[in-house]
Enzyme design. Structure first.
Site, PDB file in Angstrom:
ATOM      1  N   VAL A   1      50.853  48.252  65.564  1.00 49.36           N
ATOM      2  CA  VAL A   1      49.699  49.003  66.060  1.00 49.36           C
ATOM      3  C   VAL A   1      48.475  48.094  66.078  1.00 49.36           C
ATOM      4  O   VAL A   1      48.244  47.318  65.138  1.00 49.36           O
ATOM      5  CB  VAL A   1      49.432  50.229  65.161  1.00 49.36           C
ATOM      6  CG1 VAL A   1      48.137  50.922  65.582  1.00 49.36           C
ATOM      7  CG2 VAL A   1      50.597  51.200  65.221  1.00 49.36           C
ATOM      8  N   LYS A   2      47.680  48.175  67.141  1.00 47.56           N
ATOM      9  CA  LYS A   2      46.406  47.459  67.218  1.00 47.56           C
ATOM     10  C   LYS A   2      45.301  48.443  66.858  1.00 47.56           C
ATOM     11  O   LYS A   2      45.051  49.409  67.568  1.00 47.56           O
ATOM     12  CB  LYS A   2      46.180  46.885  68.616  1.00 47.56           C
ATOM     13  CG  LYS A   2      44.966  45.972  68.688  1.00 47.56           C
ATOM     14  CD  LYS A   2      44.787  45.389  70.076  1.00 47.56           C
ATOM     15  CE  LYS A   2      43.692  44.324  70.073  1.00 47.56           C
ATOM     16  NZ  LYS A   2      42.424  44.793  69.469  1.00 47.56           N
TER      17      LYS A   2
END
Length: 322
Positions: free
Chosen positions: A24-25
């Site tokens: 996840v960013k």
């Protein structure tokens, strides 16, 4: 000594390549952390010392094994979503002010890479081995808040699900090659995809001039009929600027933004010189998921096209997080 951070190259497609993992960013501050002989170093990507601003991270470092270094992201949650503006506010505080905000707006360190473990450099290890060791570190030391382990997957379906989390402030995903070592400042073995969406907005002002607009200041009406400023466009391509100029009219009489000042960029105090125009032209722009606390687009909106076929009443009302 902490190394320089490894970097990611942009990719236009959210497709997980074979032989890669996805993470996840987050919408936060990139930070590198090391603990040596009880001394914590918490450094931003640009090299700024963040430790005095986040005393809860400094206190929690006692739960880590000595001579250990991590790469990760500092985040602050507020009302069920990541609040970048709270994080920025916290980064400016020191001493008693930092301690108060640590109680009121606690930060988390989301770890996504292991650079050193109990004195052993892990940077030459492939991503899969570093990831396994990072997961073991969290399990063995029973790390809990403010520590958080970034999710990692090799399942494309999970990646697609993550990309629906934009309302919570997730910016997109990072792709990391499974056999890649950690290479400071290198790009290519990591890729980043940021979610972008198209939105309609009303042009309320321009930089440059109506005859030769440089950027567009964008708005939407709220339910009370007030034109809310929601963002600014990137610099218009030359052809687009000429076409937009044919559709703009200088403001006549009172304007909803008369007397307003506008910032040259999010988080800066420099003001823009703008020319107000009649809030009639609708344009379509591309935006990412980053918002400030008022729901405005934090990053410049990318030009797509003008929409002379639409009127301002066709544009959805302003909502904090649409």
């Amino acid at each position: 000594m902490l190394p320089e951070p490894m970097l990611a190259a942009p990719t236009p497609e959210p497709v997980l390549p074979p032989g890669w993992a996805a993470e996840v960013k987050w919408d936060g501050f990139r930070a590198l952390l090391s603990l040596d002989a009880g001394r914590l170093v918490l450094r931003s990507r640009q090299g700024a010392d963040l430790a005095p601003a986040f005393p809860e991270i400094r206190a929690a470092a006692a739960h880590l094994p000595d001579a250990t270094a991590l790469d990760g992201e500092l985040v602050v949650w507020e009302a069920g979503r990541l609040a970048f503006e709270r994080l920025q506010e916290r980064a400016r505080r020191r001493g008693a002010g930092a301690a108060r905000l640590a109680q009121a707006q606690p930060a988390h360190f989301v770890a996504f890479d292991l650079l050193r473990l109990a004195g052993t450099s892990t940077m030459g290890w492939p991503y899969t081995r570093r990831r396994e060791a990072l997961e073991h570190l969290f399990a063995e030391y029973r790390l809990t808040a403010p520590w958080s382990l970034c999710p990692s997957t090799t399942d494309p379906a999970t990646v697609r699900e993550w990309l629906t989390w934009t309302q919570a402030g997730v910016e997109g995903v990072l792709f990391k090659k499974l056999d890649s070592p950690y290479q400071p400042l290198a790009r290519g073995a990591w890729l980043k995809y940021k979610v972008r969406e198209t939105r309609d907005a009303i042009v309320g002002a321009v930089t440059g001039s109506p005859a030769s607009p440089h950027t567009l200041l964008l708005g939407r009406y709220d339910t009370a009929g007030n034109l809310r400023h929601i963002g600014r466009s990137t610099v218009l391509p030359r052809d687009a600027g000429r076409a937009v100029a044919q559709l703009l009219s200088p403001a006549a009489g009172d304007h909803p933004w008369t007397g307003w000042t506008f910032s040259a960029g999010w988080g800066t105090r420099e003001t823009l010189h703008v020319t107000l125009v009649r809030p009639e032209l609708v344009v379509e722009v591309g935006v990412d998921v980053a918002r400030d606390s008022a729901g405005r687009w934090r990053h410049p909106a990318r030009w797509h096209r003008s929409r002379p076929d639409l009127s301002s009443s066709d544009v959805p009302n302003f909502e904090a997080f649409d």
